[in-house]
Scaffold this active site. Sequence first.
Site, short mmCIF file in Angstrom:
data_model
loop_
_atom_site.label_atom_id
_atom_site.label_comp_id
_atom_site.label_asym_id
_atom_site.label_seq_id
_atom_site.Cartn_x
_atom_site.Cartn_y
_atom_site.Cartn_z
N ASP A 159 154.93 110.39 -51.33
CA ASP A 159 156.21 109.87 -50.57
C ASP A 159 157.44 110.32 -51.28
O ASP A 159 158.35 110.62 -50.57
CB ASP A 159 156.34 108.26 -50.98
CG ASP A 159 154.91 107.66 -50.65
OD1 ASP A 159 154.55 107.89 -49.55
OD2 ASP A 159 154.40 106.84 -51.61
N HIS A 187 153.33 101.92 -52.40
CA HIS A 187 152.98 103.11 -51.36
C HIS A 187 152.64 102.24 -50.14
O HIS A 187 151.44 102.06 -49.88
CB HIS A 187 151.82 103.76 -51.78
CG HIS A 187 151.31 104.72 -50.97
ND1 HIS A 187 152.32 105.69 -50.69
CD2 HIS A 187 150.32 104.83 -50.16
CE1 HIS A 187 151.62 106.73 -49.39
NE2 HIS A 187 150.30 105.85 -49.34
#
Length: 362
Positions: A159, A187
């Site tokens: 990410d 996440h």
Amino acid sequence: MKQPVRIAVTGAAGNISYSLLFKIAAGEMLGTDQPVILQLVEIPQAMDKLRGVAMELEDCSFPLVHGITLHDNPFDGFKGIHYAMLVGARPRSKGMERADLLEANAAIFSEQGKALNDVANRDVKALVIGNPANTNCLILSRNAPDLDPSQFCAMTRLDHNRSLGILGNKLGVNPSDIDGVTVWGNHSPTMYPDLHNATALGESVIDQIDESWYKTEFTPRIQKRGAEIIEWRGLSSAASAAQAGLDHMRDWALGSEGKIVSMGIISDGSYGVAKGIYYSFPCICEFGSYQIVKDLEVNEYGQSMMKKTEQELLEEKAAVDHLLPADTAESRENLRTSTDGQTQFDNGVDAASAYYKADRIC
Ligand code: NAD
Ligand code: LMR
């Protein structure tokens, strides 16, 4: 020549590993002067496929690979390891709710936690990549009472890297010219990619972008990038996930050179985040350990985004609470100092007999 370090990779016959293993073997993770012994772990049904992957690794003739062993259980596969890349996980199948997924993975990660506790090197560093990564990491850590909770991480580096790549394109700068990006929390689509402290070529990023682009395009794009990849590719991200795993472990082991990186780590209560969950924080790595960057400003918008993703992690924790050993609850909230970065080799593994076979695949 350095002594070889032992690296276990689970889900070693899967998609991510098909990229990850070859990068590790080439020295991209721990350096081109660091020999490695790869201890590959799969489920029994995937052992034939795993043998094929190991044969390909052998066919590359990587000079750094001093051994490859194949295992169908973590108690064998984690013996004496210094690093664990935990990729294997139960994927979501049709009709499966998130709670079912959490529970199915709880069984895998509690067994792996026990195995790390019992047979891994005492300074092992373990990175959970398999989803749901943060809660899998919590389960892993709670099942390893003799290891420090700071020896476990959940991967949010993908990410982080996605944020650098997409922002770099927007600003017309190289991703390496950007610093200070943080991905906070889980996440999952609740993660908060925070650009408020970011700079590009030393200049504030937030002053160079439009607020509505940031909030309504960039943020949801990062949050849902995994789904976007699946939509276009027909498969979940694999090479980029492997690269992120490698980046995370390299920085953790060798240092992030003063740059902020996002890591899913045990919360010590910093920034008001509930203690005892694995939450992604801004970190700087040095001497084989990480430190949370503590003095970043978080505005009201940021605080509400951080709360939302924290709330999701607390709900995930509640869903698996009955599976978490009670006796490790307190130790996960009272952290000791992390390991000192010195890799220890007194691991009790009979290397000569177990790992140096002529064909290097045993
Ligand atoms: P894949 O299905 O191709 O491979 C997974 C492998 O894990 C399979 O070979 C399977 O046999 C193995 N496996 C399952 N249970 C196991 C166990 N108990 N022990 C050892 N091996 C086991 O999947 P993939 O594309 O490689 O993705 C792996 C995981 O990574 C998935 O959970 C995926 O959602 C996750 N992922 C995470 C991120 C992240 O940023 N954290 C990014 C991408 C993918
Ligand atoms: C990703 O972020 O690419 C993955 O977590 C997506 C997934 O569901 O495997």
